[in-house]
Each structure stands twice: as structure tokens, then as C-alpha cells.
Scaffold this active site. Structure first.
Site, short mmCIF file in Angstrom:
data_model
loop_
_atom_site.label_atom_id
_atom_site.label_comp_id
_atom_site.label_asym_id
_atom_site.label_seq_id
_atom_site.Cartn_x
_atom_site.Cartn_y
_atom_site.Cartn_z
CB CYS A 381 -1.01 -0.04 1.14
SG CYS A 381 -2.49 0.90 0.74
CG HIS A 507 -3.72 -3.69 3.14
ND1 HIS A 507 -2.74 -3.18 3.96
CD2 HIS A 507 -4.38 -2.63 2.64
CE1 HIS A 507 -2.81 -1.87 3.97
NE2 HIS A 507 -3.80 -1.51 3.18
CD GLU A 509 -1.24 -6.33 5.10
OE1 GLU A 509 -0.99 -6.57 3.89
OE2 GLU A 509 -1.49 -5.17 5.51
#
Ligand code: GLN
Length: 552
Positions: A381, A507, A509
Site C-alpha cells: 500500500c 493488503h 497480509e
């Protein structure tokens, strides 16, 4: 019929209700039940999206674009399921709904009160997930029993238990058994008081889960059982674990799952499916490799700010049979005179997501270092946006290039505000949020990692790559390799002629789980292992690129 498990906390905060809830859910899931978890947060923000990481740690985003508590990340990582807005509710949202209804005249003629109107709205939320046919819903109540803020939730649980019948809704109380070293003893009194507090509100918990640094003796279990009015078998020890991923197996040993099934009057099916989990733990604990990854961010002193990133490295590390040592480096500490020293020896560099100007210079330095020294680089990001700015300044030589977020008047805004953000005034829930489709170029490293041409990834941002500059970047081998076709947005960039240099606008993650580690983290850790083995000189680089082309 859906059954409920309510999880409350006592004595102190930070006992790990989220991990206990997720671990119990994992065991019940392994016994073939359909389970989900919801988090009830007693604060007045409508969601955590407007709080900074100092206040709240990471803001976790779901597929449907809800900005939620980081505990939902644990639920997804443990259960390998997706959660949604319905899995997290705050007092702010409850009051907002009630007040909107009041203005619409839904309570016409009545005084609107905490009981029954606020508690009814809480119950409506708790039961909102029932339509998805879960066997069990675990409701985790944020805060600690006795807090003023959590009272309406406790009251809602009391009412709901009466409505559902006790066998359909049980309470697990998570507490702390402190060890007094001067006396050489574990102490039960704080737990006794905490259970009394719950009793004051009309709730007798069925199960006690006791966080402790030392084993609970038979005598202590007996005492807790007697004074807290729970059966001895329902006093569960929860010792500090080496990793949070050990907790489900520790809870299995303590029979938390079968105790709960008994109380709920459910059959105790055999554990069918913990194989993948155990395999993961085996790999996690017996690594063949070890790498050092630098995590560059501005909240590095906070464990929770980059929670999902740390966990993704645990998953990807295990997948690669590698111990990943994540070394947090404060972006504000990286300066002209010291950055080489601080970054030297890292096998990979990740530049974290974030907002605002603080620490940007350090991030640019770290990216330049990774790019020029063939060190695997992963920008997430804001980290991706910084990679674009760094390349503009140092390779494209665009003077005064920047992100519009950092300098609105920059001459070359290579990262700029998204079109549909331009008229946005309110800050809450207005970013580009949730899962968006992304098409990958078949000849890219990311395609090799995903083995898929179309992926869905979660977003949370207002700025984007400025397409006016796309060709300038492509000419210098800085390639947009992931595109959202609907809006023609650059979602992934990749640098050719580099072992692994990837920036993503989303994202990743947030989608890594124990059983499905995220492909980009897996690939990044693999690149870090290669880096350690010395596979980053120019000849070997050529090999890497050739191999990539073959697979693509
Ligand atoms: N601040 C950047 C934006 O809004 C990046 C956000 C992020 O890293 N999540 O676009």
C-alpha cells in the site's frame, strides 16, 4: 438450531480472548461443526477505521469492506474462513442505529432507553449471523467485566441466555491467576471477585479459562471450582504458549472443546481434521533456513500495528521451512548517514502500509537501497506508493515527484487521489475498501507466485498510481503487472532485472491464513532465502528471469 458461546474477560485486559475464542472455534471446526466468531466492541467509534494504531493496533479489513477489530484477523487465520461486517459491532454502531430508528419514528411514543432499546439492538446484532446456518457462534465481548462500557453487552447476554435456554448459550469467563513470587503461590482471589462481579449482573459462567504462568495444581482447580461455582472439569488452564498457534492443541489437552460440547448438549464427534494445522506447527518449529527481513514502518514499537504482516511471515516462513526473523526498523531512524549500516545484511525489506508524511524519507532510502543492491523488496500500500515515488525521483529523474498525500503541490504527482475520492468529505468508512478484482500479467513473478490470472485482494486507501506516467515507468522496466480492469487501476508493480521487487496497492497480509499462506509472502520469503544463499548476483539473476519466463 444455532448455539452460542459468550466469551467474557475478567481481572485485566490483554488476556487473549481473541486467541482463546479462535482456538476453541478451531477445535469445534475440526470436529465437523460450522463455527464463526463475532467481536462486540464497547467503544463509541462506529468502527476502528478512524483510530490510529496507538489506540487500536491494526485495522483489519474484510472482503465486504468493513474496517474491523484485529481479532477478526485471528479468526480468519485460525479458521480459514472469511468474516464480514456482521462479525464485528461497536457501541457506536448500535447507538447510531437506534438513534436513526428513533428519528424515523420507529419507537414513536416511547422513551428510548438502554434497556430495552440498546440491549435489543445488541441482541439483534448477535443473532444476525444465525441466517448463515452456523452450528455455533462464539461472541467475544470486548473489555473487562466491570467496565462501564461493557455493561449493556453483559445485560444483553443475560437476557439472551434466558431467551435461548441455558443449554443453547453458555458463558466462558477468561481470567488471570497471578503468581506472587514473594509467597511462591498462585492467587485465585482476583478471579473469585471477577466471577462475583459477573454474578452481580445475573450471569453465572459455565467455564473458567485461567491464564497463568505456572501450572494450576489440583488444589487451585478445586478452590476455583468451589468459590466460583463451576465444575472442576470446567476450570481450564491456559499457560503462556510459545506461539499463539500452539493454543488450540493446549486447549485440546485441557478438554475445553469437549467441556463446551457437553454444556451445550452437543455430540462429541471425533476430531477429524487437524492434520494441516499440525503439519504447519511441525514446519514452524523445525526450520531448515533462517532469514532476516527488515520491516520498515513508523509504528514499530507497537506489536499490534502490523499484526497481520507478522503473522503472514509466520505462515510463509513455515511454508518455506524457514525461520523468518522480522526486524522492525523505524523509518524515522533511517537517515543519509546511517541507512546502509542499518539495512546491511537483511535478506529482504518490506515497507509497511501507512498514512501521512512522517517517516517517508526513511522509507524512500530503504527502497532505494533494496533496489540498487538486489535485495528482495515488498511494498504494501503506502510501501508500494513510496516505491513509485522513489523510482520517479532516482531513475526517471522527475524533479519534484511525489505522492499527492505528501505534497499536494508537487509538480509530478505520480501517486494521486483516486477520482472518486475527490469529493469525499467524511473520513469514516469512505476509503476504497474491501476485495477488488485484479488481473495479473502472465509473464510476471506475481503470476508465478499466485498461479492464477485473476485474484481478489483487500484494499484500504485513497491514493493510487497516476496512469499519466505509466509509459515512462514501463520504458524503464518498472511494470504494472496487476490491473483492476474495471477502473484501470494499477494494483501491482514489479521491477524487472531485480530478483524480487514487488509493490502492491492492496493488503495481502489480510488474506494469509495458517492453512493458506499468502502466495506473495511465500514467494517473498523464498526470494529472501535465495538472497541469503547468494543468488543475487547478476548471472544468477539472469537464471531467475529465464526460469520466470519458462513458468509464465
Ligand atoms: N495513505 C495511502 C493512501 O491512502 C496508503 C494507505 C495504506 O497504506 N493503507 O492511499
Amino acid at each position: 438450531m444455532t448455539k452460542y458461546i459468550f466469551v467474557t474477560g475478567g481481572v485485566t485486559s490483554s488476556l487473549g480472548k481473541g486467541i482463546i475464542s479462535a482456538s476453541l472455534a478451531k477445535l469445534l471446526q475440526a470436529r465437523g461443526l460450522k463455527v464463526t466468531i463475532q467481536k462486540l466492541d464497547p467503544y463509541i467509534n462506529v468502527d476502528p477505521g478512524t483510530m490510529n494504531p496507538y489506540e487500536h493496533g491494526e485495522c483489519y479489513v474484510t472482503d465486504d469492506g468493513a474496517e474491523t477489530d484485529l481479532d477478526l484477523g485471528h479468526y480468519e487465520r485460525f479458521l480459514n474462513i472469511s468474516t464480514s461486517q456482521a462479525n464485528n459491532v461497536t457501541t457506536g454502531r448500535i447507538y447510531q442505529n437506534v438513534i436513526t430508528k428513533e428519528r424515523a419514528g420507529e419507537y414513536l411514543g416511547k422513551t428510548v432507553q438502554v434497556i430495552p432499546h440498546i440491549t435489543d439492538e445488541i441482541k439483534r446484532y448477535i443473532r444476525g449471523l444465525e441466517k448463515e446456518d452456523y452450528d455455533i457462534i462464539i461472541s467475544e465481548i470486548g473489555g473487562t467485566v466491570g467496565d462501564i462500557e461493557s455493561l449493556p453487552y453483559i445485560e444483553a447476554v443475560r437476557q439472551l441466555r434466558n431467551e435461548l435456554g441455558k443449554q443453547n448459550g453458555i458463558v466462558i469467563h477468561l481470567t488471570l491467576i497471578p503468581y506472587l513470587s514473594a509467597a511462591g503461590e498462585l492467587k485465585t482471589k482476583p478471579t473469585q471477585h471477577s466471577v462475583k462481579e459477573l454474578l452481580n449482573y445475573g450471569i453465572q459462567p459455565e467455564v473458567l479459562v485461567c491464564r497463568t504462568e505456572h501450572p494450576l495444581t489440583e488444589e487451585i482447580r478445586q478452590k476455583l471450582s468451589l468459590f466460583c461455582n463451576v465444575d472442576k472439569g470446567s476450570v481450564i488452564e491456559s499457560r503462556d504458549a510459545h506461539t499463539i498457534y500452539d493454543v488450540p492443541l493446549l486447549m485440546l489437552k485441557e478438554n475445553l472443546d469437549t467441556t463446551v460440547l457437553d454444556k451445550l448438549g452437543l455430540e462429541k464427534n471425533d476430531i477429524q481434521d487437524l492434520t494441516a494445522w499440525k503439519k504447519f506447527l511441525g514446519r514452524l518449529k523445525n526450520p531448515l533456513h533462517e532469514v532476516r527481513i527488515g520491516l520498515i514502518g513508523k509504528y514499530i514499537e507497537l506489536q499490534d500495528a502490523y499484526k497481520s504482516i507478522y503473522e503472514s511471515f509466520v505462515h510463509a516462513g513455515a511454508e518455506n521451512e524457514a525461520l523468518v526473523n522480522v526486524e522492525s526498523i523505524h523509518s524515522e531512524d533511517l537517515e543519509e548517514e546511517n541507512f546502509e549500516k542499518k539495512l546491511k545484511g537483511l535478506n529482504g525489506i518490506l515497507v509497511a502500509p501507512g498514512f501521512g508524511e512522517r517517516g517517508i524519507e526513511g522509507k524512500l532510502k530503504a527502497i532505494q537501497y533494496a533496489r540498487e543492491n538486489n535485495i528482495p523488496f515488498f511494498g504494501i500500500c503506502l510501501g508500494m506508493q513510496c516505491a513509485v515515488v522513489e523510482f520517479s525521483k532516482n531513475v526517471l529523474k522527475l524533479e519534484d515527484a511525489n505522492s499527492g498525500e505528501i505534497d499536494e503541490n508537487a509538480k509530478h504527482k505520480v501517486i494521486h487521489l483516486m477520482e472518486d475520492q475527490k469529493n469525499v468529505k467524511n473520513k469514516g468508512g469512505t476509503m476504497r475498501l474491501g476485495a477488488w478484482q485484479c488481473h495479473l500479467s502472465p509473464d510476471s513473478k506475481v503470476f508465478t507466485a499466485y498461479q492464477n490470472e485473476v485474484v481478489f485482494e483487500r484494499h484500504r486507501h485513497r491514493y493510487e498510481f497516476n496512469n499519466e506516467y505509466r509509459n515512462l515507468f514501463i520504458e524503464k522496466n518498472f511494470k504494472p503487472v496487476g490491473i483492476n480492469k474495471e477502473k484501470d487501476l494499477v494494483e501491482i508493480i514489479e521491477l524487472e532485472d531485480h530478483p524480487w521487487f514487488v509493490g502492491v496497492q492492496f493488503h495481502p497480509e489480510l488474506k494469509s491464513t495458517v492453512e493458506t499462506p499468502h502466495p506473495l509472502f511465500v514467494s517473498f520469503v523464498q526470494a529472501a532465502i535465495d538472497n541469503k544463499k547468494g543468488k543475487n548476483n547478476k548471472d544468477q539473476l539472469k537464471e531467475v528471469n529465464d526460469a520466470q519466463t519458462e513458468v509464465g
